[in-house]
Design a protein around this motif. Structure first.
Motif, PDB file in Angstrom:
ATOM      1  N   ILE A   1       0.834  -1.197   0.000  1.00  0.00           N
ATOM      2  CA  ILE A   1       0.000   0.000   0.000  1.00  0.00           C
ATOM      3  C   ILE A   1       0.874   1.256   0.000  1.00  0.00           C
ATOM      4  CG2 ILE A   1      -1.715   1.326   1.296  1.00  0.00           C
ATOM      5  CD1 ILE A   1      -2.721  -1.352   2.407  1.00  0.00           C
ATOM      6  N   GLU A   2       1.908   1.237   0.839  1.00  0.00           N
ATOM      7  CA  GLU A   2       2.752   2.431   0.965  1.00  0.00           C
ATOM      8  C   GLU A   2       3.390   2.826  -0.361  1.00  0.00           C
ATOM      9  OE1 GLU A   2       5.537   1.935   4.145  1.00  0.00           O
ATOM     10  OE2 GLU A   2       3.960   1.649   5.630  1.00  0.00           O
ATOM     11  N   ALA A   3       3.799   1.832  -1.148  1.00  0.00           N
ATOM     12  CA  ALA A   3       4.425   2.135  -2.435  1.00  0.00           C
ATOM     13  C   ALA A   3       3.430   2.824  -3.364  1.00  0.00           C
ATOM     14  CB  ALA A   3       4.952   0.858  -3.079  1.00  0.00           C
ATOM     15  N   ARG A   4       2.199   2.344  -3.373  1.00  0.00           N
ATOM     16  CA  ARG A   4       1.174   2.952  -4.227  1.00  0.00           C
ATOM     17  C   ARG A   4       0.796   4.342  -3.719  1.00  0.00           C
ATOM     18  NH1 ARG A   4      -3.598  -1.105  -5.015  1.00  0.00           N
ATOM     19  NH2 ARG A   4      -4.426   0.724  -6.088  1.00  0.00           N
ATOM     20  N   VAL A   5       0.753   4.512  -2.412  1.00  0.00           N
ATOM     21  CA  VAL A   5       0.457   5.828  -1.842  1.00  0.00           C
ATOM     22  C   VAL A   5       1.563   6.810  -2.231  1.00  0.00           C
ATOM     23  CG1 VAL A   5       0.265   7.129   0.319  1.00  0.00           C
ATOM     24  CG2 VAL A   5      -0.974   4.975   0.054  1.00  0.00           C
ATOM     25  N   ALA A   6       2.808   6.356  -2.161  1.00  0.00           N
ATOM     26  CA  ALA A   6       3.938   7.218  -2.523  1.00  0.00           C
ATOM     27  C   ALA A   6       3.878   7.644  -3.983  1.00  0.00           C
ATOM     28  CB  ALA A   6       5.261   6.492  -2.250  1.00  0.00           C
ATOM     29  N   LYS A   7       3.263   6.804  -4.828  1.00  0.00           N
ATOM     30  CA  LYS A   7       3.113   7.133  -6.251  1.00  0.00           C
ATOM     31  C   LYS A   7       1.830   7.917  -6.529  1.00  0.00           C
ATOM     32  CE  LYS A   7       5.765   3.203  -7.898  1.00  0.00           C
ATOM     33  NZ  LYS A   7       5.778   1.973  -8.693  1.00  0.00           N
ATOM     34  N   LYS A   8       1.151   8.346  -5.463  1.00  0.00           N
ATOM     35  CA  LYS A   8      -0.065   9.176  -5.561  1.00  0.00           C
ATOM     36  C   LYS A   8      -1.216   8.429  -6.242  1.00  0.00           C
ATOM     37  CE  LYS A   8       1.780  12.748  -3.579  1.00  0.00           C
ATOM     38  NZ  LYS A   8       1.424  13.035  -2.208  1.00  0.00           N
ATOM     39  N   ASP A   9      -1.351   7.140  -5.944  1.00  0.00           N
ATOM     40  CA  ASP A   9      -2.470   6.348  -6.446  1.00  0.00           C
ATOM     41  C   ASP A   9      -3.703   6.685  -5.603  1.00  0.00           C
ATOM     42  OD1 ASP A   9      -4.431   4.330  -6.707  1.00  0.00           O
ATOM     43  OD2 ASP A   9      -2.938   2.828  -7.212  1.00  0.00           O
ATOM     44  N   PRO A  10      -4.731   7.321  -6.199  1.00  0.00           N
ATOM     45  CA  PRO A  10      -5.881   7.758  -5.415  1.00  0.00           C
ATOM     46  C   PRO A  10      -6.626   6.612  -4.721  1.00  0.00           C
ATOM     47  CG  PRO A  10      -6.290   8.086  -7.761  1.00  0.00           C
ATOM     48  CD  PRO A  10      -4.864   7.682  -7.609  1.00  0.00           C
ATOM     49  N   ASP A  11      -6.691   5.441  -5.344  1.00  0.00           N
ATOM     50  CA  ASP A  11      -7.376   4.311  -4.714  1.00  0.00           C
ATOM     51  C   ASP A  11      -6.618   3.814  -3.489  1.00  0.00           C
ATOM     52  OD1 ASP A  11      -9.505   4.303  -6.545  1.00  0.00           O
ATOM     53  OD2 ASP A  11      -8.380   3.045  -7.942  1.00  0.00           O
ATOM     54  N   ALA A  12      -5.310   3.789  -3.565  1.00  0.00           N
ATOM     55  CA  ALA A  12      -4.490   3.361  -2.433  1.00  0.00           C
ATOM     56  C   ALA A  12      -4.591   4.372  -1.288  1.00  0.00           C
ATOM     57  CB  ALA A  12      -3.040   3.191  -2.865  1.00  0.00           C
ATOM     58  N   ILE A  13      -4.602   5.644  -1.616  1.00  0.00           N
ATOM     59  CA  ILE A  13      -4.707   6.691  -0.595  1.00  0.00           C
ATOM     60  C   ILE A  13      -6.077   6.607   0.090  1.00  0.00           C
ATOM     61  CG2 ILE A  13      -4.725   9.184  -0.189  1.00  0.00           C
ATOM     62  CD1 ILE A  13      -2.738   9.362  -2.621  1.00  0.00           C
ATOM     63  N   ASP A  14      -7.123   6.397  -0.704  1.00  0.00           N
ATOM     64  CA  ASP A  14      -8.471   6.228  -0.154  1.00  0.00           C
ATOM     65  C   ASP A  14      -8.511   5.008   0.770  1.00  0.00           C
ATOM     66  OD1 ASP A  14     -11.334   6.475   0.127  1.00  0.00           O
ATOM     67  OD2 ASP A  14     -11.562   4.963  -1.439  1.00  0.00           O
ATOM     68  N   PHE A  15      -7.917   3.913   0.344  1.00  0.00           N
ATOM     69  CA  PHE A  15      -7.890   2.687   1.133  1.00  0.00           C
ATOM     70  C   PHE A  15      -7.157   2.895   2.457  1.00  0.00           C
ATOM     71  CE2 PHE A  15      -5.909  -1.494   2.099  1.00  0.00           C
ATOM     72  CZ  PHE A  15      -7.068  -2.202   2.367  1.00  0.00           C
ATOM     73  N   LEU A  16      -6.029   3.609   2.409  1.00  0.00           N
ATOM     74  CA  LEU A  16      -5.279   3.887   3.630  1.00  0.00           C
ATOM     75  C   LEU A  16      -6.125   4.733   4.589  1.00  0.00           C
ATOM     76  CD1 LEU A  16      -2.658   3.515   5.196  1.00  0.00           C
ATOM     77  CD2 LEU A  16      -1.735   5.512   3.975  1.00  0.00           C
ATOM     78  N   GLY A  17      -6.869   5.675   4.034  1.00  0.00           N
ATOM     79  CA  GLY A  17      -7.794   6.449   4.864  1.00  0.00           C
ATOM     80  C   GLY A  17      -8.817   5.550   5.546  1.00  0.00           C
ATOM     81  N   ASP A  18      -9.339   4.572   4.806  1.00  0.00           N
ATOM     82  CA  ASP A  18     -10.282   3.602   5.380  1.00  0.00           C
ATOM     83  C   ASP A  18      -9.631   2.827   6.527  1.00  0.00           C
ATOM     84  OD1 ASP A  18     -12.268   4.297   3.570  1.00  0.00           O
ATOM     85  OD2 ASP A  18     -11.931   2.559   2.272  1.00  0.00           O
ATOM     86  N   LEU A  19      -8.377   2.454   6.354  1.00  0.00           N
ATOM     87  CA  LEU A  19      -7.681   1.701   7.397  1.00  0.00           C
ATOM     88  C   LEU A  19      -7.568   2.511   8.681  1.00  0.00           C
ATOM     89  CD1 LEU A  19      -4.821  -0.034   5.365  1.00  0.00           C
ATOM     90  CD2 LEU A  19      -7.011  -1.017   6.093  1.00  0.00           C
ATOM     91  N   TYR A  20      -7.246   3.791   8.552  1.00  0.00           N
ATOM     92  CA  TYR A  20      -7.182   4.648   9.737  1.00  0.00           C
ATOM     93  C   TYR A  20      -8.566   4.858  10.341  1.00  0.00           C
ATOM     94  CZ  TYR A  20      -2.265   5.903   9.414  1.00  0.00           C
ATOM     95  OH  TYR A  20      -0.893   5.860   9.420  1.00  0.00           O
ATOM     96  N   PHE A  21      -9.574   5.016   9.510  1.00  0.00           N
ATOM     97  CA  PHE A  21     -10.933   5.241   9.987  1.00  0.00           C
ATOM     98  C   PHE A  21     -11.459   4.028  10.755  1.00  0.00           C
ATOM     99  CE2 PHE A  21     -15.535   4.971   9.522  1.00  0.00           C
ATOM    100  CZ  PHE A  21     -15.933   6.234   9.941  1.00  0.00           C
ATOM    101  N   HIS A  22     -11.226   2.835  10.219  1.00  0.00           N
ATOM    102  CA  HIS A  22     -11.772   1.613  10.800  1.00  0.00           C
ATOM    103  C   HIS A  22     -10.803   0.893  11.743  1.00  0.00           C
ATOM    104  CE1 HIS A  22     -15.413   1.782   8.439  1.00  0.00           C
ATOM    105  NE2 HIS A  22     -14.683   2.013   7.358  1.00  0.00           N
TER     106      HIS A  22
END
Length: 80
Positions: A1-22
Motif C-alpha cells: 500500500i505504501e508504495a502505491r500511496v507514494a506514487k499518488k495512487d488515489p485508490d491506495a490513498i483512499d484505502f489507507l484512509g479507510d484503514l485509519y478510519f476503521h
C-alpha cells in the motif's frame, strides 16, 4: 500500500484512509489522518474518497457535522 500511496495512487490513498478510519491492520483510529488522506485522494480523482468525506460530514466523524457539506460531497461523487 505504501508504495502505491507514494506514487499518488488515489485508490491506495483512499484505502489507507479507510484503514485509519476503521482501525485496521494494526493502525490506531485517527480520524484527522483519514480525512486528510481522503481529501488528497479526492483531489486526485477518487470517487470513493468523495463519498467517504461525505459520510464523515454526515455523521460528524473527524469533522463537524454538516449535512449540507455531506450532500455536496455525495453529489460530487455521483457526478464523477
Amino acid at each position: 500500500i505504501e508504495a502505491r500511496v507514494a506514487k499518488k495512487d488515489p485508490d491506495a490513498i483512499d484505502f489507507l484512509g479507510d484503514l485509519y478510519f476503521h482501525e485496521r491492520l494494526g493502525l490506531q483510529k485517527d480520524m484527522q489522518k483519514a480525512i486528510d488522506l481522503w481529501t488528497e485522494a479526492a483531489e486526485l480523482g477518487s470517487i470513493g474518497a468523495l463519498y467517504n468525506i461525505g459520510v464523515a460530514y454526515y455523521h460528524g466523524e473527524g469533522v463537524q457535522e454538516n449535512r449540507v457539506k455531506a450532500y455536496e460531497f455525495y453529489t460530487k461523487a455521483a457526478m464523477q
